[in-house]
Write an enzyme that holds these catalytic residues in place. Structure first.
Site, PDB file in Angstrom:
ATOM      1  N   PHE A  10      -6.780   4.312  -7.748  1.00 45.91           N
ATOM      2  CA  PHE A  10      -6.302   5.495  -8.474  1.00 45.91           C
ATOM      3  C   PHE A  10      -5.559   6.400  -7.512  1.00 45.91           C
ATOM      4  CE2 PHE A  10      -7.229   9.128 -11.557  1.00 45.91           C
ATOM      5  CZ  PHE A  10      -6.401   8.608 -12.543  1.00 45.91           C
ATOM      6  N   THR A 101      -4.429  -1.334  -6.013  1.00 45.52           N
ATOM      7  CA  THR A 101      -5.200  -1.020  -4.806  1.00 45.52           C
ATOM      8  C   THR A 101      -4.264  -0.962  -3.605  1.00 45.52           C
ATOM      9  OG1 THR A 101      -5.533  -3.349  -4.314  1.00 45.52           O
ATOM     10  CG2 THR A 101      -7.244  -2.255  -5.612  1.00 45.52           C
ATOM     11  N   LYS A 130       3.266  -6.407  -3.751  1.00 43.10           N
ATOM     12  CA  LYS A 130       4.135  -7.558  -3.435  1.00 43.10           C
ATOM     13  C   LYS A 130       3.319  -8.768  -2.959  1.00 43.10           C
ATOM     14  CE  LYS A 130       6.216  -4.813  -0.502  1.00 43.10           C
ATOM     15  NZ  LYS A 130       6.289  -3.410  -0.862  1.00 43.10           N
ATOM     16  N   GLU A 154       6.381  -6.867 -12.539  1.00 44.76           N
ATOM     17  CA  GLU A 154       7.763  -6.365 -12.491  1.00 44.76           C
ATOM     18  C   GLU A 154       7.986  -5.409 -11.317  1.00 44.76           C
ATOM     19  OE1 GLU A 154      10.689  -6.898 -14.691  1.00 44.76           O
ATOM     20  OE2 GLU A 154      11.362  -6.062 -12.794  1.00 44.76           O
ATOM     21  N   VAL A 157       9.255  -5.879  -7.115  1.00 46.95           N
ATOM     22  CA  VAL A 157      10.604  -5.803  -6.537  1.00 46.95           C
ATOM     23  C   VAL A 157      11.364  -4.684  -7.261  1.00 46.95           C
ATOM     24  CG1 VAL A 157      12.771  -7.049  -6.093  1.00 46.95           C
ATOM     25  CG2 VAL A 157      10.601  -8.299  -6.069  1.00 46.95           C
ATOM     26  N   GLY A 211       8.530  10.194   2.296  1.00 47.09           N
ATOM     27  CA  GLY A 211       7.580   9.272   1.650  1.00 47.09           C
ATOM     28  C   GLY A 211       8.192   7.934   1.263  1.00 47.09           C
ATOM     29  N   GLU A 214       6.792   2.601   4.268  1.00 49.29           N
ATOM     30  CA  GLU A 214       5.440   2.068   4.103  1.00 49.29           C
ATOM     31  C   GLU A 214       4.533   2.774   5.117  1.00 49.29           C
ATOM     32  OE1 GLU A 214       4.664  -0.972   1.993  1.00 49.29           O
ATOM     33  OE2 GLU A 214       6.487  -0.150   1.154  1.00 49.29           O
ATOM     34  N   ASP A 225       9.383  -5.943   4.473  1.00 42.90           N
ATOM     35  CA  ASP A 225       9.281  -5.506   3.076  1.00 42.90           C
ATOM     36  C   ASP A 225      10.339  -6.236   2.226  1.00 42.90           C
ATOM     37  OD1 ASP A 225       8.441  -3.447   0.949  1.00 42.90           O
ATOM     38  OD2 ASP A 225      10.584  -3.070   1.115  1.00 42.90           O
ATOM     39  N   LYS A 229      10.172  -9.399  -0.813  1.00 46.55           N
ATOM     40  CA  LYS A 229      10.873  -9.279  -2.088  1.00 46.55           C
ATOM     41  C   LYS A 229      11.810 -10.478  -2.313  1.00 46.55           C
ATOM     42  CE  LYS A 229      10.374  -4.263  -2.002  1.00 46.55           C
ATOM     43  NZ  LYS A 229      10.930  -3.007  -1.495  1.00 46.55           N
TER      44      LYS A 229
END
Ligand code: HSE
Length: 346
Positions: A10, A101, A130, A154, A157, A211, A214, A225, A229
């Site tokens: 959350f 998570t 991912k 979805e 990526v 922000g 990662e 990253d 993808k």
């Protein structure tokens, strides 16, 4: 029809998705006949609540905003506290597990185990992580099919920009021969700011402050990253079982302000280009900085925006431009998977 949801995690994405469900409740019911009810939330740090009849999204969001925890969620008859993620999957009446998570992208855990457990218990999974899609696509897809449940990813990526569903549904029937994209917002932002005169370190610092990066920015600047993808795109869109180690990868950490200036003098730009190309039954994949000319379709993509071009044998080149991250955008990617599971479409 009631669609019961359990959220694992959350944080930003989980809360973003919950806010969307709260704000769009009426539209979802009236337009799609979807009564999405959150029955459980289990977060390793914030705690866990479950009620088989549903939880109040308003109370969930308020209590987390005010206390950072779920412990003060209002007491009511039938409320169960303290279920961990696996207990939430196994013991709640959720139809769909929304897996958001904090997952280690190198191992794909705990999301891979969550997926497996959910499928084995006859539950759908939706995620934007991912790791599981890049590392365990075939085995998880097979298991979901065997157990007759759905797996939505979805947002893995380009977040809410439909980089996976659009080619699979709307471009069906084409042979997608090549894909080229800018799939990492942090590095594109940094390259844009370096064109404005910032140094590499200043640009990275800004991207972190905003922000975009990662938790460990190595994943962004060294191209990991984007690499994950690329592997997802190969598996999902090109139906090719590409593995992480088969992708050539070079990051942007060796690019200096001098390189950026030299490109400018030659009417070019440096971009971190992700590429997949079908060749003699194989798929050649790479993520590396390329100096592209200003009339290249990806040259005008600036800041943290992502873009992807699909080269189709029938429809020709088609480019999608949009966000690659963000609370609302990623929350939307979860919603669109949910809507399509509900309406039994891809
Ligand atoms: N850090 C990633 C990016 C976020 O900059 O694009 C989305 O995966």
């Amino acid at each position: 029809m009631k669609h019961r949801i359990a959220l694992l995690g959350f944080g930003v994405v989980g809360q973003g998705f919950a806010e969307i469900l709260k704000n769009k409740k009426q539209v979802l019911e009236q337009q799609y006949g979807l009564d999405a009810t959150i029955v459980a939330v289990s977060d390793m740090m914030k705690g866990s609540v479950y009620h088989p009849d549903g939880l109040s999204i308003e109370d969930l969001l308020t209590v987390v905003k005010e206390t950072g925890k779920l412990d003060d969620y209002p007491e009511q008859e039938g409320l169960i506290r303290g279920l961990n993620s696996f207990e939430t999957i196994k013991q709640t009446n959720a139809d769909t597990i929304v897996e958001v998570t904090f997952t280690d992208v190198k191992t794909g855990q705990p999301a891979i185990d969550h997926c497996q457990c959910a499928f084995e218990h006859g539950k759908n999974v939706i995620m934007s992580n991912k790791g599981p899609v890049a590392l365990a696509y075939s085995q998880l897809k097979e298991l979901a099919e065997k157990r007759n449940v759905r797996w939505g990813y979805e947002g893995s990526v380009m977040s809410g920009t439909p980089s996976l569903r659009m080619p699979v549904t709307s471009l069906a029937g084409n042979d997608i021969i090549e894909i080229q994209g800018i799939l990492n917002g942090t590095t594109n932002y940094m390259l844009t700011r370096m064109e404005d005169g910032l140094s590499y370190d200043e640009a990275l610092h800004e991207a972190q402050k905003l922000g975009y990066a990662e938790a460990d920015p190595t994943s962004d600047v060294e191209g990991y990253d984007a690499l994950y993808k690329v592997v997802i795109l190969a598996n999902v869109v090109m139906n090719h079982p590409l593995k992480v180690h088969e992708v050539e990868r070079v990051g942007i950490s060796d690019l200096t302000s001098k390189d950026i200036e030299q490109a400018r003098q030659n009417q070019k730009k440096w971009k971190l280009i992700a590429k997949l190309k079908k060749e003699n039954g194989n798929v050649i994949a790479s993520v590396k900085p390329e100096m592209i000319s200003l009339d290249h379709p990806l040259a005008c993509i600036s800041d943290a925006t992502n873009a992807i071009t699909y080269h189709c044998d029938l429809a020709g080149p088609i480019t999608l431009i949009g966000a690659g991250a963000g609370k609302v955008e990623t929350g939307f990617s979860i919603l669109i998977d949910l809507i399509n599971i509900h309406r039994k479409q891809l």
